[in-house]
Design a protein around this motif. Structure first.
Motif, short mmCIF file in Angstrom:
data_model
loop_
_atom_site.label_atom_id
_atom_site.label_comp_id
_atom_site.label_asym_id
_atom_site.label_seq_id
_atom_site.Cartn_x
_atom_site.Cartn_y
_atom_site.Cartn_z
N VAL A 199 47.77 36.19 40.75
CA VAL A 199 46.63 35.52 40.11
C VAL A 199 46.08 36.47 39.07
O VAL A 199 45.49 37.49 39.32
CB VAL A 199 45.53 35.15 41.08
N VAL A 200 46.28 36.54 38.43
CA VAL A 200 45.86 37.41 37.36
C VAL A 200 44.69 36.75 36.64
O VAL A 200 44.76 35.60 36.25
CB VAL A 200 47.01 37.64 36.36
N THR A 239 40.43 47.48 36.70
CA THR A 239 41.73 46.83 36.61
C THR A 239 42.83 47.86 36.37
O THR A 239 42.67 48.79 35.58
CB THR A 239 41.73 45.80 35.47
N TYR A 257 49.64 48.21 46.31
CA TYR A 257 48.47 47.45 45.90
C TYR A 257 48.13 47.76 44.44
O TYR A 257 48.22 48.92 44.01
CB TYR A 257 47.25 47.82 46.75
N LYS A 302 44.00 43.79 40.15
CA LYS A 302 44.31 42.91 39.04
C LYS A 302 43.06 42.54 38.24
O LYS A 302 43.14 42.25 37.05
CB LYS A 302 44.99 41.62 39.55
N ASP A 316 40.11 41.40 42.82
CA ASP A 316 41.31 40.63 43.12
C ASP A 316 42.48 41.62 43.10
O ASP A 316 42.74 42.28 42.09
CB ASP A 316 41.54 39.54 42.08
N SER A 352 46.55 42.58 44.06
CA SER A 352 47.92 42.17 44.37
C SER A 352 48.50 43.12 45.41
O SER A 352 48.34 44.34 45.30
CB SER A 352 48.77 42.19 43.10
N TYR A 410 51.42 38.93 47.14
CA TYR A 410 50.36 37.99 47.45
C TYR A 410 49.03 38.60 47.02
O TYR A 410 48.98 39.78 46.64
CB TYR A 410 50.35 37.63 48.95
N THR A 411 47.98 37.83 47.01
CA THR A 411 46.70 38.28 46.51
C THR A 411 45.66 38.33 47.62
O THR A 411 45.58 37.42 48.44
CB THR A 411 46.19 37.36 45.37
N HIS A 435 41.35 39.62 48.36
CA HIS A 435 40.08 39.77 47.65
C HIS A 435 39.14 40.66 48.46
O HIS A 435 39.02 40.49 49.67
CB HIS A 435 39.43 38.40 47.43
#
Length: 234
Positions: free
Chosen positions: A12-13, A30, A51, A54, A66, A68, A82-83, A85
């Motif tokens: 998900v960028v 980021t 990790y 993002k 967020d 990754s 996968y993402t 949070h």
């Protein structure tokens, strides 16, 4: 399954934010990268989780990250990323516990739809020896083709307590950590049939790192199953 459980404790960028955001004394931005290496009880490497932050952005008064996450086995073979949070409220860090569910979806359950019903693990901004922490909880329903739930999965981290302080050295540096113990209970139901498992997890955290410096997993008999180490952090 054992490797998957260890991986959980070892996540998900969006538009790029170039300016670092402060979270409980941590400057997060980021592109930051972290690596948690995993070992079995005999100290043999069994893989690592990579990790990358993002996106870091504000939602109300909170900072949301967020991240990754990608598992890589000891031979270098990678699973789909996968993402997860993380949310920083200013007083506490709220960790996303959905990584295990997403990892399972990328494997044999990739065609299943997942609905999270509970997903929260809280770390206060300041830790003290003897402090009791709130339970962590994750619950998800799995379904296929828009039908009703075919399986439910739940995990509770209970009896969380700060037991002491310990200095730990890894390839990422030397850290003064707080030792936190918890009892972890799993229950998976497939077609109404429950499958339960328990283990004890001991984590070592410092107040200026996003992830645990070290995490040890023990079975219900107190035998070490494996552990993870923070081996890279930028």
């Amino acid at each position: 399954m054992k490797t998957l459980l260890i991986s959980l404790f070892a996540l998900v960028v969006f538009p790029i934010v170039s300016q670092a955001q402060d979270c409980l004394g941590m400057a997060l931005k980021t592109g930051m990268n972290f690596e948690l290496s995993q070992f079995n009880a005999k100290e043999k490497p069994i893989g690592k989780v990579l990790y990358q932050v993002k996106d870091v952005h504000k939602e109300g008064g909170s900072t949301v990250m967020d991240i990754s996450a990608q598992f890589e086995d000891e031979k270098g073979k990678q699973r789909p990323p996968y993402t997860i949070h993380y949310t920083c409220t200013g007083d506490e860090l709220i960790a996303d516990m959905s990584g295990m569910m997403q990892a399972m979806q990328s494997g044999g359950m990739k065609d299943m739809e997942m609905k999270m019903k509970a997903n929260k693990l809280v770390y206060p901004g300041k830790l003290t020896v003897g402090q009791k922490l709130s339970d962590g909880q994750m619950e998800a329903e799995m379904s296929s083709g828009g039908g009703g739930p075919m399986a439910t999965m739940s995990m509770t981290m209970a009896n969380r307590q700060v037991e002491g302080k310990e200095s730990i050295t890894t390839t990422a540096g030397t850290f003064d950590t707080f030792k936190i113990s918890s009892d972890v209970n799993f229950e998976n139901k497939v077609m109404g049939i429950p499958i339960r498992n328990t283990m004890r997890v001991v984590t070592y955290r410092t107040e200026n790192q996003l992830f645990d410096i070290k995490s040890e997993s023990y079975n219900k008999n107190g035998k070490l199953m494996g552990y993870s180490l923070l081996t890279k952090a930028n």
